[in-house]
Write an enzyme that holds these catalytic residues in place. Structure first.
Site, PDB file in Angstrom:
ATOM      1  N   SER A 188      28.824 -59.586  80.887  1.00 26.80           N
ATOM      2  CA  SER A 188      29.948 -58.704  80.590  1.00 26.80           C
ATOM      3  C   SER A 188      30.982 -59.313  79.658  1.00 26.80           C
ATOM      4  CB  SER A 188      30.617 -58.281  81.894  1.00 26.80           C
ATOM      5  OG  SER A 188      31.017 -59.413  82.636  1.00 26.80           O
ATOM      6  N   HIS A 216      26.241 -53.543  83.567  1.00 31.90           N
ATOM      7  CA  HIS A 216      26.538 -53.266  82.158  1.00 31.90           C
ATOM      8  C   HIS A 216      25.294 -52.854  81.393  1.00 31.90           C
ATOM      9  CE1 HIS A 216      30.764 -54.098  81.914  1.00 31.90           C
ATOM     10  NE2 HIS A 216      30.585 -55.139  82.705  1.00 31.90           N
ATOM     11  N   LYS A 245      30.638 -47.533  86.189  1.00 34.01           N
ATOM     12  CA  LYS A 245      30.706 -47.764  84.732  1.00 34.01           C
ATOM     13  C   LYS A 245      30.076 -46.570  84.001  1.00 34.01           C
ATOM     14  CE  LYS A 245      31.587 -52.618  85.130  1.00 34.01           C
ATOM     15  NZ  LYS A 245      31.044 -53.733  85.901  1.00 34.01           N
TER      16      LYS A 245
HETATM   17  C1  LIG Z   1      31.506 -54.467  87.145  1.00 32.87           C
HETATM   18  C2  LIG Z   1      30.489 -55.389  87.652  1.00 32.87           C
HETATM   19  C3  LIG Z   1      30.264 -55.556  89.014  1.00 32.87           C
HETATM   20  C4  LIG Z   1      31.141 -54.896  90.038  1.00 32.87           C
HETATM   21  O1  LIG Z   1      30.911 -53.521  90.091  1.00 32.87           O
HETATM   22  P1  LIG Z   1      31.777 -52.651  91.115  1.00 32.87           P
HETATM   23  O2  LIG Z   1      30.913 -51.470  91.425  1.00 32.87           O
HETATM   24  O3  LIG Z   1      33.030 -52.270  90.378  1.00 32.87           O
HETATM   25  O4  LIG Z   1      32.056 -53.487  92.295  1.00 32.87           O
HETATM   26  C5  LIG Z   1      29.239 -56.386  89.430  1.00 32.87           C
HETATM   27  N1  LIG Z   1      28.460 -57.033  88.539  1.00 32.87           N
HETATM   28  C6  LIG Z   1      28.657 -56.915  87.208  1.00 32.87           C
HETATM   29  C7  LIG Z   1      27.786 -57.656  86.257  1.00 32.87           C
HETATM   30  C8  LIG Z   1      29.680 -56.109  86.725  1.00 32.87           C
HETATM   31  O5  LIG Z   1      29.903 -56.010  85.426  1.00 32.87           O
END
Ligand SMILES: *Cc1c(COP(=O)(O)O)cnc(C)c1O
Length: 441
Positions: A188, A216, A245
């Site tokens: 990320s 992502h 996301k």
């Molecule tokens: C955003 C993200 C998470 C966390 O996701 P949530 O559903 O907001 O807890 C976990 N792993 C990665 C790689 C992320 O980018």
């Protein structure tokens, strides 16, 4: 006596905050007064958004919103229960089926967040007899999840296949019963896509399982947006992901795996057993987002996303900014100075562009143990304030005199709006940018 000690505690908290502030590393919360989208309202005006993980633009989508409302009308606010006691609704089963089918798995289990999915996956499945081999730049939630398990731990340098192989050898030599390789599908902070095909080959050679965190990637990488493993043309054993996301942007996480694994996780995964069921509104919105992402419209949205990313990348490069290479819509703009990044973000907001400066503890360059690849390995990055290709421009943003210990300014491109009226602000500022984007943590 006790009171004095408590006073000292609050003093320590204040001192730590002051220290963060003095280093220019404070992360302010900017309050948004509109739905998430390519254009958002901040401080009473519309600004272009380059910061959300709203890859397909579905977070503010009317259909996704209405689907959430409908689900809430039917099922109420929630279950007031964890899943196994009195909290499993038909819509939970529907969402588990939908995400498993979409990603090509037999079954899935839901969590309140991907953070919980990663926190819950290792501990029940791997014991001291097993080994977890984890990428050094994995998301914080994977790191925490690994910590919660009693398995042997090995860390390999980010996407370094030679190091991964060395660690697999070590784990095998150490007599591990099962080995699981854990990696982000897309990292990320720098937008690098995991080398899942090469990891697959090594996993086959050393008889290891693979867990990919595709937060992502789900919704937009690979065929039909199935994720990084599809992008690389291979299968993996477990995918963890988020509905927070690309898939609607609400919240909620999942693990896709074989039915027996899902069944065991439903018996043993602590964030599943001891935390409330996903709210119906979240399920409804997520189901609609999956429907859109999995269909022909999803193909169009993905084509638009990558066209925007390419346009942003080429125009920013032409303007003289230092970008990390890659094909992911996360496109980090490297400034080499944390304070400068904060100042530039503040100035851009004045100009109608919402971005955030990223630095320690997220940025890889700020981690001494990792290869400083997001820094150009030129002396200028450490010893002088920003000397990327556009030093004049950088200085005009108001750089600090003293170099700071963090470096990253990260933007990423995402949806081009189909509301061109929203783009006028961009034209007067960063002429080439049209669209909003996304930026993860
Ligand atoms: C955003 C993200 C998470 C966390 O996701 P949530 O559903 O907001 O807890 C976990 N792993 C990665 C790689 C992320 O980018």
């Amino acid at each position: 006596m006790t009171q004095d000690m408590n006073l000292a505690f609050y003093d320590r908290v204040s001192a730590e905050l002051a220290d963060i502030h003095a280093q220019g590393l404070t992360k302010p919360e900017r309050v948004i007064a509109s739905r998430q989208g390519p254009v958002i309202s901040v401080n009473g005006r519309d600004v272009l958004n380059f910061c959300a993980n709203n890859y397909l633009g579905l977070a503010g989508d009317e259909r996704v919103t209405q689907a959430g409302i409908k689900a809430q009308e039917k099922w109420g606010a929630g279950t007031a229960s964890v899943r196994f006691i009195c909290g499993t609704l038909e819509i939970h089963k529907e969402l588990e089926r939908a995400i498993a089918d979409y990603l090509g798995f037999e079954d899935a289990i839901l969590f309140a967040a991907a953070f919980d999915a990663n926190g819950g996956i290792f501990e029940p499945l791997f014991t001291e007899a097993d080994a977890i081999v984890s990428d050094s730049l994995n998301h914080a939630s994977i790191i925490d999840g690994v910590r919660l398990s009693k398995a042997q731990r090995y860390r390999f340098a980010n996407s370094d296949m030679a190091d991964l192989e060395a660690k697999l050898k070590e784990a095998r030599a150490g007599g591990a019963r099962n080995i699981i390789i854990a990696t982000d599908g897309a990292f990320s902070m720098d937008g690098y896509i995991g080398k899942i095909d090469q990891i697959r080959a090594l996993a086959d050679q050393y008889q290891a399982l693979i867990m990919v965190d595709d937060c992502h990637a789900t919704g937009f990488l690979g065929d039909k947006g199935k994720g990084s493993f599809a992008h690389c043309g291979v299968e993996v054993d477990f995918v963890t992901g988020t509905f927070g996301k690309a898939l609607g942007g609400a919240m909620g996480g999942f693990i896709c795996a074989r039915p027996s694994v899902v069944e065991l996780l439903k018996q043993r995964a602590r964030p599943y057993l001891f935390s409330n069921a996903l709210a119906p509104a979240v399920c409804g919105s997520s189901l609609e987002a999956i429907r859109i992402a999995a269909g022909d419209e999803g193909d169009k949205l993905r084509a638009q996303l990558f066209a925007n990313a390419a346009r942003f990348r080429s125009a920013m490069a032409e303007a003289g900014f230092d970008l990390l290479p890659g094909e992911h819509p996360i496109i980090p703009v490297m400034l080499g100075d944390a304070k400068l990044a904060q100042d530039m973000a503040a100035r851009l907001l004045e100009l109608g562009v919402y971005v955030i400066g990223f630095s320690f503890p997220w940025c890889r360059a700020a981690r001494p143990a990792s290869a400083p690849r997001c820094l150009r390995p030129t002396p200028s990055n450490r010893s002088t304030p920003p000397s990327p290709p556009s030093p004049r421009r950088a200085r005009s943003w108001g750089s600090s005199d003293t170099p700071n210990r963090s470096y990253d300014f990260r933007l990423s491109s995402a949806m081009m709006t189909d509301r061109p009226t929203g783009l006028s602000a961009a034209h007067s500022t960063t002429a080439a940018i049209s669209g909003a984007t996304d930026m993860p943590i």
